[in-house]
Design a protein around this motif. Structure first.
Motif, PDB file in Angstrom:
ATOM      1  N   UNK A  46       0.826  -1.201   0.000  1.00  0.00           N
ATOM      2  CA  UNK A  46       0.000   0.000   0.000  1.00  0.00           C
ATOM      3  C   UNK A  46       0.860   1.250   0.000  1.00  0.00           C
ATOM      4  N   UNK A  47       0.387   2.299  -0.662  1.00  0.00           N
ATOM      5  CA  UNK A  47       1.104   3.574  -0.640  1.00  0.00           C
ATOM      6  C   UNK A  47       0.849   4.311   0.668  1.00  0.00           C
ATOM      7  N   UNK A  48      -0.192   3.925   1.398  1.00  0.00           N
ATOM      8  CA  UNK A  48      -0.532   4.592   2.653  1.00  0.00           C
ATOM      9  C   UNK A  48      -0.002   3.813   3.850  1.00  0.00           C
ATOM     10  N   UNK A  49       0.526   4.533   4.837  1.00  0.00           N
ATOM     11  CA  UNK A  49       0.940   3.975   6.120  1.00  0.00           C
ATOM     12  C   UNK A  49       1.921   2.801   5.968  1.00  0.00           C
ATOM     13  N   UNK A  50       3.061   3.081   5.391  1.00  0.00           N
ATOM     14  CA  UNK A  50       4.087   2.050   5.278  1.00  0.00           C
ATOM     15  C   UNK A  50       4.524   1.595   6.668  1.00  0.00           C
ATOM     16  N   UNK A  51       4.718   0.308   6.789  1.00  0.00           N
ATOM     17  CA  UNK A  51       5.061  -0.273   8.080  1.00  0.00           C
ATOM     18  C   UNK A  51       3.841  -0.759   8.837  1.00  0.00           C
ATOM     19  N   UNK A  52       2.665  -0.284   8.432  1.00  0.00           N
ATOM     20  CA  UNK A  52       1.407  -0.748   9.021  1.00  0.00           C
ATOM     21  C   UNK A  52       0.769  -1.645   7.972  1.00  0.00           C
ATOM     22  N   UNK A  53       0.915  -2.944   8.166  1.00  0.00           N
ATOM     23  CA  UNK A  53       0.622  -3.874   7.090  1.00  0.00           C
ATOM     24  C   UNK A  53      -0.822  -4.357   7.086  1.00  0.00           C
ATOM     25  N   UNK A  54      -1.322  -4.575   5.886  1.00  0.00           N
ATOM     26  CA  UNK A  54      -2.582  -5.301   5.728  1.00  0.00           C
ATOM     27  C   UNK A  54      -2.246  -6.730   5.339  1.00  0.00           C
ATOM     28  N   UNK A  55      -3.093  -7.653   5.731  1.00  0.00           N
ATOM     29  CA  UNK A  55      -2.830  -9.075   5.489  1.00  0.00           C
ATOM     30  C   UNK A  55      -4.037  -9.737   4.854  1.00  0.00           C
ATOM     31  N   UNK A  56      -3.781 -10.855   4.219  1.00  0.00           N
ATOM     32  CA  UNK A  56      -4.842 -11.730   3.719  1.00  0.00           C
ATOM     33  C   UNK A  56      -4.914 -12.941   4.637  1.00  0.00           C
ATOM     34  N   UNK A  57      -6.118 -13.282   5.051  1.00  0.00           N
ATOM     35  CA  UNK A  57      -6.324 -14.430   5.934  1.00  0.00           C
ATOM     36  C   UNK A  57      -7.018 -15.541   5.154  1.00  0.00           C
ATOM     37  N   UNK A  58      -6.485 -16.729   5.264  1.00  0.00           N
ATOM     38  CA  UNK A  58      -7.058 -17.882   4.580  1.00  0.00           C
ATOM     39  C   UNK A  58      -7.537 -18.900   5.613  1.00  0.00           C
ATOM     40  N   UNK A  59      -8.781 -19.362   5.443  1.00  0.00           N
ATOM     41  CA  UNK A  59      -9.348 -20.384   6.319  1.00  0.00           C
ATOM     42  C   UNK A  59      -9.762 -21.582   5.467  1.00  0.00           C
ATOM     43  N   UNK A  60      -9.176 -22.719   5.768  1.00  0.00           N
ATOM     44  CA  UNK A  60      -9.489 -23.939   5.016  1.00  0.00           C
ATOM     45  C   UNK A  60      -9.799 -25.061   5.998  1.00  0.00           C
ATOM     46  N   UNK A  61     -11.086 -25.364   6.119  1.00  0.00           N
ATOM     47  CA  UNK A  61     -11.544 -26.361   7.092  1.00  0.00           C
ATOM     48  C   UNK A  61     -10.939 -26.086   8.464  1.00  0.00           C
ATOM     49  N   UNK A  62     -10.993 -24.840   8.877  1.00  0.00           N
ATOM     50  CA  UNK A  62     -10.449 -24.397  10.159  1.00  0.00           C
ATOM     51  C   UNK A  62     -11.491 -24.651  11.243  1.00  0.00           C
ATOM     52  N   UNK A  63     -11.157 -25.506  12.189  1.00  0.00           N
ATOM     53  CA  UNK A  63     -12.121 -25.930  13.212  1.00  0.00           C
ATOM     54  C   UNK A  63     -12.075 -24.986  14.412  1.00  0.00           C
ATOM     55  N   UNK A  64     -13.243 -24.461  14.752  1.00  0.00           N
ATOM     56  CA  UNK A  64     -13.362 -23.495  15.850  1.00  0.00           C
ATOM     57  C   UNK A  64     -14.360 -24.035  16.881  1.00  0.00           C
TER      58      UNK A  64
END
Length: 389
Positions: A207-225
């Protein structure tokens, strides 16, 4: 109405301002250059914040917080605003939604977050849903073979600071219901711990905004809760979000005000000192009127934000006021940073000054925590509904 700050509030403002100037500003250029906050630096900021007694200051004293009211906490956020978000995120302000924890969840999630032992992140946004929370595709279904367990599948993206979080509060579809506007998803909130099988935290977008403050992608695959990790009630995630997440919009408004003041504090002395054609450029109406407009807008956004926080403290409905504050402050910041660069001319775009960074950082404020269009929708709906429209 008293517009002045109490002695305690003045002290808090001065303390947080000094912390940002001494503990945050010196590291900003390196974070901007590398796009990374070294883990040891984040831990150091968090430890110093705890020692200062400000960690989780937005939480009540009964759970170990400082018990600040909304106005005072908004002042804290305003003073943190001028600092790099990649660094100030470690000046811990856990999500208020954790106050919905019940039973053993308090010992496992709430209290460690308040003590600074764990960091939380919120996971709502999806690639195809965006602001349409009831349209999300990430879904959790009960597993009949395992009693009350849920199995979570799907993807979240733009999840802020998930890379440093110990657990994530994930909102997922758990059913459907018929509404006057058609079929809508029923939403449930879940705690998901880092390291849970089937849960992966991936690098997000650059991102061009707020370098060092990261956005992430979360993946859930048959994640048991387990059912014990449902926050609130099953199918009531939308209600719990509406109850607790309004504070994030106040935070955006307050930090925009603080950042705009830092920008103004750079532009004002420059306009007084920089000479063209034998006189300070601030003597020209083309510049002096910009300064007048900038400070007027900053003050207006400041009072609008504090007034919204005051409404919350007074126990009054404040959805429209919060939306107005977030809308105006975020758009004000864009105008102020742009005008400051115009005052500096070409130098405003050089890395020698932080103005180009503020200019880039300002852009995301009109998007996250509800776009400007969403805020206008909230405001206009509040106005028109009593009239039957």
């Amino acid at each position: 109405m008293d517009f002045g700050l109490s002695e305690e509030q003045e002290m808090i403002v001065e303390t947080v301002r000094a912390f940002v100037e001494t503990e945050i500003y010196p590291h900003e250029n390196e974070v901007e250059r590398s796009g990374i906050v070294p883990p040891e630096l984040g831990d150091e900021i968090r430890r110093k914040c705890i020692d200062l007694g400000f960690y989780a200051c937005n939480f009540p004293e009964e759970v170990g917080g400082a018990g600040l009211d909304h106005v005072t906490f908004t002042l804290v956020e305003r003073e943190l605003g001028p600092g790099s978000l990649g660094l100030t995120v470690f000046f811990g302000r856990p999500s208020g939604i954790l106050m919905a924890c019940e039973g053993e969840q308090r010992e496992r999630y709430l209290l460690p977050a308040v003590r600074g032992e764990k960091i939380d992140a919120l996971a709502i946004t999806e690639p195809d849903a965006g602001s349409d929370m009831r349209g999300m595709k990430c879904a959790a279904r009960r597993d009949g073979s395992a009693g009350s367990d849920f199995v979570l599948n799907g993807t979240k993206h733009f999840i802020s600071h998930a890379d440093v979080a110990d657990f994530v509060i994930v909102f997922a579809a758990t059913g459907e219901e018929e509404t006057p506007k058609g079929i809508k998803k029923k939403i449930t909130a879940f705690f998901v711990d880092r390291g849970t099988p089937g849960f992966e935290i991936l690098k997000g977008y650059d991102s061009v905004s707020h370098r060092g403050y990261h956005n992430c992608t979360l993946s859930f695959e048959d994640c048991r809760i387990p059912a014990s990790q449902v926050l609130g009630e099953v199918h009531r995630g939308f209600d719990i979000a509406n109850q607790w997440l309004y504070g994030t919009r106040l935070t955006v408004a307050a930090t925009c005000v603080g950042r705009a003041r830092r920008v103004f504090d750079l532009a004002l002395p420059y306009a007084a000192e920089r000479k063209q054609f034998g006189k300070p450029i601030g003597a020209n109406q083309g510049v002096s009127f910009k300064l007048a407009d900038m400070i007027t807008e900053i003050d207006a956004a400041d009072w609008l934000t504090l007034a919204a926080a005051w409404q919350v403290d007074a126990g009054r409905p404040a959805d429209r006021q919060i939306a107005s504050a977030k809308l105006y402050a975020s758009e004000m910041l864009a105008r102020v940073t742009d005008e400051a660069i115009q005052i500096f001319g070409g130098m405003g775009l050089m890395d020698d000054l932080p103005l180009a960074r503020f200019w880039r950082d300002a852009r995301v404020e009109r998007i996250w925590d509800g776009t400007s269009e969403i805020q206008r929708h909230i405001i206009s709906r509040d106005l028109l509904r009593p009239l039957g429209a």
